[in-house]
Design an enzyme around this catalytic site. Structure first.
Site, mmCIF file in Angstrom:
data_model
loop_
_atom_site.group_PDB
_atom_site.id
_atom_site.type_symbol
_atom_site.label_atom_id
_atom_site.label_comp_id
_atom_site.label_asym_id
_atom_site.label_seq_id
_atom_site.Cartn_x
_atom_site.Cartn_y
_atom_site.Cartn_z
ATOM 1 N N ARG A 160 20.973 -83.288 -23.458
ATOM 2 C CA ARG A 160 22.188 -84.086 -23.528
ATOM 3 C C ARG A 160 23.377 -83.171 -23.824
ATOM 4 O O ARG A 160 23.212 -82.052 -24.319
ATOM 5 C CB ARG A 160 22.081 -85.149 -24.618
ATOM 6 C CG ARG A 160 20.911 -86.118 -24.467
ATOM 7 C CD ARG A 160 20.898 -87.109 -25.616
ATOM 8 N NE ARG A 160 19.829 -88.091 -25.511
ATOM 9 C CZ ARG A 160 18.654 -87.983 -26.125
ATOM 10 N NH1 ARG A 160 18.393 -86.921 -26.893
ATOM 11 N NH2 ARG A 160 17.732 -88.920 -25.985
ATOM 12 N N LYS A 184 19.229 -87.507 -30.892
ATOM 13 C CA LYS A 184 19.767 -88.707 -31.524
ATOM 14 C C LYS A 184 19.098 -88.944 -32.870
ATOM 15 O O LYS A 184 17.902 -88.739 -33.018
ATOM 16 C CB LYS A 184 19.562 -89.917 -30.608
ATOM 17 C CG LYS A 184 20.409 -89.871 -29.335
ATOM 18 C CD LYS A 184 20.239 -91.127 -28.520
ATOM 19 C CE LYS A 184 21.145 -91.111 -27.297
ATOM 20 N NZ LYS A 184 21.004 -92.341 -26.476
ATOM 21 N N HIS A 252 24.598 -85.574 -17.380
ATOM 22 C CA HIS A 252 23.488 -86.526 -17.390
ATOM 23 C C HIS A 252 22.711 -86.492 -16.077
ATOM 24 O O HIS A 252 21.501 -86.730 -16.063
ATOM 25 C CB HIS A 252 24.007 -87.937 -17.664
ATOM 26 C CG HIS A 252 23.581 -88.456 -19.004
ATOM 27 N ND1 HIS A 252 23.872 -87.791 -20.172
ATOM 28 C CD2 HIS A 252 22.861 -89.547 -19.360
ATOM 29 C CE1 HIS A 252 23.359 -88.467 -21.195
ATOM 30 N NE2 HIS A 252 22.742 -89.527 -20.724
ATOM 31 N N ARG A 255 20.233 -83.770 -16.416
ATOM 32 C CA ARG A 255 19.138 -84.224 -17.276
ATOM 33 C C ARG A 255 18.184 -85.129 -16.488
ATOM 34 O O ARG A 255 16.961 -84.953 -16.529
ATOM 35 C CB ARG A 255 19.731 -84.971 -18.469
ATOM 36 C CG ARG A 255 18.730 -85.659 -19.398
ATOM 37 C CD ARG A 255 19.475 -86.201 -20.611
ATOM 38 N NE ARG A 255 18.725 -87.202 -21.356
ATOM 39 C CZ ARG A 255 17.838 -86.923 -22.307
ATOM 40 N NH1 ARG A 255 17.572 -85.659 -22.602
ATOM 41 N NH2 ARG A 255 17.214 -87.880 -22.964
ATOM 42 N N HIS A 278 12.851 -89.242 -25.897
ATOM 43 C CA HIS A 278 12.905 -90.702 -25.891
ATOM 44 C C HIS A 278 11.999 -91.257 -26.992
ATOM 45 O O HIS A 278 10.836 -90.860 -27.106
ATOM 46 C CB HIS A 278 12.439 -91.266 -24.544
ATOM 47 C CG HIS A 278 13.434 -91.067 -23.447
ATOM 48 N ND1 HIS A 278 13.100 -91.145 -22.108
ATOM 49 C CD2 HIS A 278 14.766 -90.791 -23.479
ATOM 50 C CE1 HIS A 278 14.173 -90.936 -21.370
ATOM 51 N NE2 HIS A 278 15.194 -90.719 -22.178
ATOM 52 N N TYR A 287 11.757 -93.208 -14.538
ATOM 53 C CA TYR A 287 11.618 -92.087 -13.621
ATOM 54 C C TYR A 287 10.469 -92.275 -12.635
ATOM 55 O O TYR A 287 10.420 -91.588 -11.613
ATOM 56 C CB TYR A 287 11.460 -90.778 -14.405
ATOM 57 C CG TYR A 287 12.709 -90.448 -15.187
ATOM 58 C CD1 TYR A 287 13.849 -89.969 -14.544
ATOM 59 C CD2 TYR A 287 12.778 -90.670 -16.547
ATOM 60 C CE1 TYR A 287 15.007 -89.709 -15.243
ATOM 61 C CE2 TYR A 287 13.940 -90.405 -17.264
ATOM 62 C CZ TYR A 287 15.049 -89.925 -16.606
ATOM 63 O OH TYR A 287 16.199 -89.677 -17.300
#
Length: 316
Positions: A160, A184, A252, A255, A278, A287
């Site tokens: 990110r 995150k 992004h 990514r 994630h 994906y």
């Protein structure tokens, strides 16, 4: 009835309390907290003078989501705003600020059809080509080497923007071929980097970083002119400029491209989930839709009935 000013003042106090909770107890990043504040602020504006946040009803939430949809806001963004409201009202409910949750029994907009945009392998190759000339001045050469190293790192590690901007020298483990990333919620994960990314970073460290750093010192890996840290906006600009000759890309997209190409080449979802950071594998499963063409090709080449149909078609 309480005046609008009193309602707003109370709303502000409750919202500040919620944002403090996200920062202190949940450990969310500044960007995530800012997104929560923006989403709840938009809902506050939607309520207008009718009622404050504590008096919101389910019909208010539904009308807010309908208005966003009618204004062509993407389903993914609508779902994020609904998620922010759910977290907010769950917090109010647990702290006994309210006795009902207005977000209950409201369906999340379907997002499975909204697929992340990804570049093809050839488009990534074009993007990563070095654009250097012998006449480049030291600063221009340093910036070009930095940009190439960042692009390789973006694609090599599926990172990110914030993770690149905040990456430190000591996070990089060149000998082992990986980097420690803070994602995150300030969660750490180990992300492997391919040979091209490691080589580009090593060249940047030898030839470019000392030029950008000058007489200063910095713990950050990637630097702007004068040894300053990079901003998220500048990184987005850099990726956009680097892709100007082909399809305009974003960080992004790099990514997503990394994750897509991994799945297309047979990587299992658990591995991709770990690399992307994630929390929930359902986020990674998108994906599989992007890799559907490969799945169809593999099926046609290896399933007995599919081979039979191809053979019959040749005979006709």
């Amino acid at each position: 009835m309480p005046s609008l000013a009193k309602k707003r003042s109370k709303d502000d106090r409750i919202l500040r309390s919620f944002l403090d909770y996200l920062k202190i107890e949940k450990g969310l990043s500044r960007q995530s907290i800012s997104a929560y504040a923006t989403d709840i602020g938009q809902f506050t504006e939607h309520l207008g003078s009718r009622r404050g946040l504590q008096q919101a009803r389910r019909e208010d939430v539904r009308k807010f989501l309908d208005r966003l949809k009618n204004n062509s806001v993407e389903a993914r963004s609508i779902a994020r705003k609904l998620s922010a409201l759910r977290h907010f009202y769950r917090f109010l409910l647990l702290d006994k600020h309210i006795d009902h949750d207005p977000t209950l029994n409201i369906d999340t907009p379907k997002q499975w059809k909204i697929l992340p945009k990804a570049l093809s392998s050839s488009e990534v190759d074009d993007l990563l080509k070095t654009r250097l000339t012998a006449d480049d001045k030291p600063q221009a050469m340093a910036l070009a080497l930095r940009d190439r190293a960042m692009l390789e790192t973006f694609y090599g590690g599926a990172l990110r923007v914030t993770e690149i901007v905040e990456m430190r020298l000591l996070d990089l483990k060149r000998d082992q071929g990986y980097v420690i990333v803070r994602g995150k919620g300030d969660k750490e994960r180990i992300v492997p980097l391919g040979g091209p990314a490691i080589q580009a970073i090593e060249e940047y460290l030898r030839k470019a970083r000392p030029v950008l750093l000058g007489a200063k010192s910095s713990p950050l890996l990637f630097l702007a002119r004068g040894g300053h840290g990079l901003t998220r906006h500048r990184v987005w600009q850099m990726v956009n400029e680097a892709s100007a000759d082909s399809r305009h890309a974003s960080p992004h997209m790099l990514r997503h491209s990394c994750a897509t190409h991994m799945v297309e080449n047979g990587a299992d979802l658990r591995t991709v989930q770990t690399i992307l950071g994630h929390a929930d594998i359902s986020t990674t499963q998108v994906y599989t839709h992007l890799a559907m063409d490969r799945l169809k090709t593999v099926f046609k080449d290896h399933h007995p009935r599919a081979r039979l149909r191809k053979a019959e078609a040749r005979e006709d």
